[in-house]
Design an enzyme around this catalytic site. Sequence first.
Site, PDB file in Angstrom:
ATOM      1  N   SER A 159      49.519  34.040  32.372  1.00 42.01           N
ATOM      2  CA  SER A 159      50.636  33.582  33.202  1.00 42.01           C
ATOM      3  C   SER A 159      51.522  32.579  32.446  1.00 42.01           C
ATOM      4  O   SER A 159      52.332  31.887  33.058  1.00 42.01           O
ATOM      5  CB  SER A 159      50.091  32.953  34.489  1.00 42.01           C
ATOM      6  OG  SER A 159      49.047  32.056  34.192  1.00 42.01           O
ATOM      7  N   GLU A 194      44.732  37.253  45.062  1.00 41.98           N
ATOM      8  CA  GLU A 194      44.465  38.674  44.777  1.00 41.98           C
ATOM      9  C   GLU A 194      43.305  39.186  45.635  1.00 41.98           C
ATOM     10  O   GLU A 194      43.374  40.281  46.206  1.00 41.98           O
ATOM     11  CB  GLU A 194      44.137  38.863  43.287  1.00 41.98           C
ATOM     12  CG  GLU A 194      43.892  40.329  42.940  1.00 41.98           C
ATOM     13  CD  GLU A 194      43.380  40.527  41.528  1.00 41.98           C
ATOM     14  OE1 GLU A 194      43.900  39.900  40.592  1.00 41.98           O
ATOM     15  OE2 GLU A 194      42.442  41.334  41.357  1.00 41.98           O
ATOM     16  N   THR A 214      40.622  41.667  39.274  1.00 41.72           N
ATOM     17  CA  THR A 214      41.047  42.194  37.969  1.00 41.72           C
ATOM     18  C   THR A 214      40.763  41.233  36.815  1.00 41.72           C
ATOM     19  O   THR A 214      40.671  41.663  35.672  1.00 41.72           O
ATOM     20  CB  THR A 214      42.553  42.518  37.977  1.00 41.72           C
ATOM     21  OG1 THR A 214      43.263  41.340  38.343  1.00 41.72           O
ATOM     22  CG2 THR A 214      42.881  43.648  38.922  1.00 41.72           C
ATOM     23  N   HIS A 237      41.243  33.150  45.998  1.00 43.51           N
ATOM     24  CA  HIS A 237      42.343  33.635  45.160  1.00 43.51           C
ATOM     25  C   HIS A 237      43.195  34.647  45.940  1.00 43.51           C
ATOM     26  O   HIS A 237      42.660  35.512  46.639  1.00 43.51           O
ATOM     27  CB  HIS A 237      41.768  34.286  43.895  1.00 43.51           C
ATOM     28  CG  HIS A 237      42.795  34.495  42.824  1.00 43.51           C
ATOM     29  ND1 HIS A 237      43.721  35.510  42.880  1.00 43.51           N
ATOM     30  CD2 HIS A 237      43.071  33.798  41.699  1.00 43.51           C
ATOM     31  CE1 HIS A 237      44.507  35.438  41.817  1.00 43.51           C
ATOM     32  NE2 HIS A 237      44.131  34.389  41.088  1.00 43.51           N
ATOM     33  N   CYS A 294      51.008  44.257  40.913  1.00 39.65           N
ATOM     34  CA  CYS A 294      50.657  44.890  39.640  1.00 39.65           C
ATOM     35  C   CYS A 294      49.926  46.210  39.919  1.00 39.65           C
ATOM     36  O   CYS A 294      49.048  46.257  40.798  1.00 39.65           O
ATOM     37  CB  CYS A 294      49.744  43.947  38.847  1.00 39.65           C
ATOM     38  SG  CYS A 294      49.124  44.732  37.363  1.00 39.65           S
TER      39      CYS A 294
END
Length: 291
Positions: free
Chosen positions: A271, A129, A167, A127, A99
Amino acid sequence: MKIIMASHAGFCFGVKRAVDAIENSLKNNSNPEKQIWTIGLPIHNPQEVARLQAMGLRVANDEREVPDNSEVFIRAHGESREVIERLKARNIKITDMTCPFVKKAQDLAAELSSKNYFVILLGDKNHPEIKGILGHVNNKNNAQVVANAQEAENVTRRAKIALISQTTQCEENLIKTAEKLILKAQELHICNTICKATAERQDAARSLVKENNIDGVILIGGKQSANTSKLRDIIQAEGVDVLWIEDDKELEEKSKWLINKNTIGIAAGASTPEWLINKAIQNSKFIIHNS
Ligand code: SF4
């Protein structure tokens, strides 16, 4: 019985972009020899993952499971530089669907660590990310992951600190952590890398229960989804009952929850695909109508 939908619910821009790209590639893959992979689940939603797998997607736990001559889609959460370099070295085709908002956090981590900032990543250390952003810091010894202001208390004092957020963090956590870090550095560089999509879904869930006389909220999303779990916390903090379901079948199993409720809210994590939300709404109307 009335059903009110949150103003923002379901797939965010980054997840939709990645899932659409994977789906198009699976649909258009005419070469039976070519396998299409993601490393890790493409999305924290088991029903959507199962749909993509039924179309031919393969999911690896580790990049070493991916055979040569495959195509790998980098999911919206992103990936570390090391993993991407190793895939490239094997001539595996990479389609990077990180993203753009996650990419921004990765680029800041790379840029600021190269300018000798000690990077504090605010988020969940397990996580993907956060692992991916960490994998863009120039030297892993120059970074630390903290979950909140309490953990920031243990950060050693440094000349230059850069604070970068996962994020999906909430603004309050970023502000409190930044406050804690002010006294830990001569220079503190704060990067607000919180994505609007997360805040929009959180605000929408809050407004849903504050502005309507709601008896309960059906929350649709994967049980492993951090952003869905955050929505549950927000709704419960307003004193409203939540039924967290993954799909319409689970709603049917737990249909007793609907008894004596006059107004129901519907919320969904970033999601959660639209088709799952629609099925759950249809099913709740059906259950209500027949109860
Ligand atoms: S939540 Fe925001 S940062 Fe994460 S994938 Fe969606 S749009 Fe991108």
